[in-house]
Design a protein around this motif. Structure first.
Motif, PDB file in Angstrom:
ATOM      1  N   ILE A   8       0.755  -1.182  -0.060  1.00 43.83           N
ATOM      2  CA  ILE A   8       0.009  -0.171   0.061  1.00 43.83           C
ATOM      3  C   ILE A   8       0.912   1.366  -0.058  1.00 43.83           C
ATOM      4  N   HIS A  12       0.855   4.331  -3.264  1.00 43.82           N
ATOM      5  CA  HIS A  12       0.663   5.591  -2.804  1.00 43.82           C
ATOM      6  C   HIS A  12       1.828   6.471  -3.517  1.00 43.82           C
ATOM      7  N   THR A  17      -1.598   3.700 -10.657  1.00 42.77           N
ATOM      8  CA  THR A  17      -1.683   2.632  -9.598  1.00 42.77           C
ATOM      9  C   THR A  17      -1.972   1.291 -10.474  1.00 42.77           C
ATOM     10  N   ILE A  19      -2.475  -2.392  -9.144  1.00 42.70           N
ATOM     11  CA  ILE A  19      -2.639  -3.193  -8.141  1.00 42.70           C
ATOM     12  C   ILE A  19      -2.005  -4.814  -8.271  1.00 42.70           C
ATOM     13  N   SER A  34      -6.407  -4.700  -3.133  1.00 38.92           N
ATOM     14  CA  SER A  34      -7.169  -3.574  -3.629  1.00 38.92           C
ATOM     15  C   SER A  34      -8.339  -3.289  -2.658  1.00 38.92           C
ATOM     16  N   LYS A  35      -8.751  -3.965  -1.928  1.00 38.16           N
ATOM     17  CA  LYS A  35      -9.903  -3.488  -0.836  1.00 38.16           C
ATOM     18  C   LYS A  35      -9.208  -2.783   0.201  1.00 38.16           C
ATOM     19  N   ARG A  36      -8.077  -3.014   0.775  1.00 41.31           N
ATOM     20  CA  ARG A  36      -7.234  -2.336   1.598  1.00 41.31           C
ATOM     21  C   ARG A  36      -6.875  -0.959   1.202  1.00 41.31           C
ATOM     22  N   PHE A  37      -6.191  -1.082  -0.087  1.00 40.53           N
ATOM     23  CA  PHE A  37      -5.864   0.401  -0.600  1.00 40.53           C
ATOM     24  C   PHE A  37      -7.201   1.297  -0.834  1.00 40.53           C
ATOM     25  N   ARG A  38      -8.111   0.649  -1.151  1.00 37.53           N
ATOM     26  CA  ARG A  38      -9.360   1.634  -1.337  1.00 37.53           C
ATOM     27  C   ARG A  38     -10.213   1.986  -0.312  1.00 37.53           C
ATOM     28  N   GLY A  39      -9.673   1.409   0.965  1.00 33.01           N
ATOM     29  CA  GLY A  39     -10.329   1.508   2.256  1.00 33.01           C
ATOM     30  C   GLY A  39     -11.717   1.061   2.147  1.00 33.01           C
ATOM     31  N   LYS A  40     -11.788  -0.160   1.680  1.00 36.78           N
ATOM     32  CA  LYS A  40     -13.149  -0.930   1.674  1.00 36.78           C
ATOM     33  C   LYS A  40     -12.982  -1.995   2.958  1.00 36.78           C
TER      34      LYS A  40
END
Length: 75
Positions: A8, A12, A17, A19, A34-40
Motif C-alpha cells: 500500500i 501511494h 496505480t 494493484i 485492492s480492498k485495503r488500498f481503497r479503504g473498503k
C-alpha cells in the motif's frame, strides 16, 4: 510493516496505480490489496481494536447502569 502495508505504501508512491503488479511483487492477494488500498476493509488488527473499543464502551455502560442506585434484584 507487513506485506500488505508495504504494498500500500508503494502504491501511494506510484503515479499510475497497478494493484495486480504490486500484489505479485509483494506476494499478497490482489483482491485483499485492492480492498485495503481503497479503504473498503481494514486489517485484522484494526478489527480487533475496534471490537475492544466497543466492548470497553459496553462494559462501562453496564457499570454505570448498575451503579445508578437502582436495585434490579429487588424491583
Amino acid at each position: 510493516m507487513d506485506k500488505i502495508e508495504a504494498a500500500i505504501a508503494e502504491l501511494h508512491l506510484q503515479e499510475k496505480t497497478n494493484i495486480k503488479a504490486m500484489a505479485d511483487k509483494h506476494g499478497v492477494d490482489r483482491s485483499t490489496l485492492s480492498k485495503r488500498f481503497r479503504g473498503k476493509t481494514g486489517s485484522k488488527a484494526d478489527g480487533y481494536n475496534s471490537q475492544q473499543g466497543a466492548s470497553s464502551y459496553a462494559s462501562n455502560g453496564a457499570k454505570s447502569s448498575l451503579s445508578n442506585g437502582w436495585d434490579y434484584a429487588r424491583n
